[in-house]
Design an enzyme around this catalytic site. Sequence first.
Site, mmCIF file in Angstrom:
data_model
loop_
_atom_site.group_PDB
_atom_site.id
_atom_site.type_symbol
_atom_site.label_atom_id
_atom_site.label_comp_id
_atom_site.label_asym_id
_atom_site.label_seq_id
_atom_site.Cartn_x
_atom_site.Cartn_y
_atom_site.Cartn_z
ATOM 1 N N TYR A 182 -72.629 8.110 -85.566
ATOM 2 C CA TYR A 182 -71.953 6.826 -85.756
ATOM 3 C C TYR A 182 -72.784 5.927 -86.666
ATOM 4 O O TYR A 182 -72.271 5.346 -87.646
ATOM 5 C CB TYR A 182 -71.724 6.151 -84.402
ATOM 6 C CG TYR A 182 -71.195 4.732 -84.500
ATOM 7 C CD1 TYR A 182 -69.943 4.479 -85.056
ATOM 8 C CD2 TYR A 182 -71.949 3.657 -84.042
ATOM 9 C CE1 TYR A 182 -69.456 3.175 -85.156
ATOM 10 C CE2 TYR A 182 -71.473 2.352 -84.130
ATOM 11 C CZ TYR A 182 -70.228 2.124 -84.687
ATOM 12 O OH TYR A 182 -69.752 0.839 -84.783
ATOM 13 N N ASN A 229 -73.530 -5.906 -79.616
ATOM 14 C CA ASN A 229 -72.367 -5.765 -78.741
ATOM 15 C C ASN A 229 -71.501 -7.018 -78.832
ATOM 16 O O ASN A 229 -71.937 -8.111 -78.473
ATOM 17 C CB ASN A 229 -72.818 -5.560 -77.297
ATOM 18 C CG ASN A 229 -73.680 -4.318 -77.142
ATOM 19 O OD1 ASN A 229 -73.184 -3.221 -77.043
ATOM 20 N ND2 ASN A 229 -74.992 -4.504 -77.161
ATOM 21 N N HIS A 282 -51.611 -40.318 -43.719
ATOM 22 C CA HIS A 282 -50.293 -40.889 -43.433
ATOM 23 C C HIS A 282 -50.383 -42.419 -43.410
ATOM 24 O O HIS A 282 -51.483 -42.983 -43.255
ATOM 25 C CB HIS A 282 -49.776 -40.363 -42.093
ATOM 26 C CG HIS A 282 -49.686 -38.863 -42.040
ATOM 27 N ND1 HIS A 282 -49.016 -38.136 -42.975
ATOM 28 C CD2 HIS A 282 -50.193 -37.965 -41.135
ATOM 29 C CE1 HIS A 282 -49.099 -36.845 -42.672
ATOM 30 N NE2 HIS A 282 -49.821 -36.719 -41.559
ATOM 31 N N PRO A 283 -49.268 -43.136 -43.565
ATOM 32 C CA PRO A 283 -49.302 -44.604 -43.522
ATOM 33 C C PRO A 283 -49.988 -45.120 -42.265
ATOM 34 O O PRO A 283 -49.755 -44.634 -41.152
ATOM 35 C CB PRO A 283 -47.815 -44.983 -43.556
ATOM 36 C CG PRO A 283 -47.169 -43.858 -44.302
ATOM 37 C CD PRO A 283 -47.906 -42.621 -43.860
ATOM 38 N N VAL A 316 -53.066 -44.733 -41.414
ATOM 39 C CA VAL A 316 -54.196 -43.907 -40.985
ATOM 40 C C VAL A 316 -55.468 -44.340 -41.706
ATOM 41 O O VAL A 316 -55.467 -44.624 -42.903
ATOM 42 C CB VAL A 316 -53.904 -42.414 -41.254
ATOM 43 C CG1 VAL A 316 -55.184 -41.584 -41.181
ATOM 44 C CG2 VAL A 316 -52.882 -41.882 -40.253
#
Length: 379
Positions: free
Chosen positions: A110, A139, A286-287, A289
Amino acid sequence: MPIRRNNVKILITGADGFIAKNLILRISEHKQHAVLPYSRANKIEDLAELVATADAVIHLAGVNRPQDPSEFRTGNADLTIALCDALRASKREVPVIYSSSIQAAASNPYGQSKLAAEEALRAYATESKAPVYIYRLPNVFGKWARPNYNSAIATFCHNIVNDLPITIHDATAPLTLVYVDDVIDEFLDTITHLPPPQTLHNVRVQYKTTVGEVAETLRAFKASVKNLVTEPVGTGLIRALYSTYVSYLPPTQFSYEVPKYGDPRGEFVEMLKTHTSGQFSYFTAHPGVTRGGHYHHSKTEKFLVIRGDALFRFRHMISGETYELRTQGGHPQIVDTVPGWTHDITNVGDTELVVMLWANEIFDRARPDTISAPLPPLN
């Protein structure tokens, strides 16, 4: 100041390959240059016609995993010689970039075929006076490299994504890597400005690592889906490896669930954790809380209300000084919690409150640094 060439017609050989796919897409985005593709679908005879209209050549075609070793010569040296013959026949000084390999310095078949291709291009450069840029690439990795073909990193990514084993013969083996985007930056800059050629060229951004370190990093990317801890993927080699890794995810892995913790107050969901810069999460309320009612010695947090109306309250643990502020979704405002101040957040609206939260450290159940200190109830 370097000359800038626009509207260049670039003949790209190996147009269906890994680097070329990335390169052609990049060129299409900016429309500064036009592409003349040459691929396995073409015949050698097509080179003459393509070269006749090309203003530059980026020669990416090559063979590195043939069925027969003789294909190294045919696909690397002979193709390059044919390209040089077509360039000579055009009787023009056509610049060429060649993607050679660091293997050209080796004695294997190669490497010998890549060296022969380099020599053919140097002869063309000497005869024609055309600039030729030979890049001996190490690479190369990035998206669209073929697993089990021209990139060990592509193979590692593919296998790890798909829960397949990877083979490592020597974890300490050194690796020199270049990222495909950096290769393309280099090639396009060269073809646009045509700097004076050197004997050999290198991609400026290179990474030194080992096979084992790459494999460990890729496995950490896989694990992050479960443990939510991300690697430092914003810069350098780890950024490039992460972008490459996720490019091998099949669409069925484009999403994943994260744990959700709920109680009567609302939900808490962790999104992302980092090794050195804390974690990201969100919660709902939640409302009516109230959440929080604690202080920290060292931990700090940032809150961002995404939806709803929130009241933040603070009290200094020594002086007793108090402070309140309101913020709401639609008006982005960061609220910091400060060590030594107890704090809470109350949903004072009529709809669910959704709040983004960043903490500067990953929650440690053994040392939570979260001390209960409720504030008086709201009237």
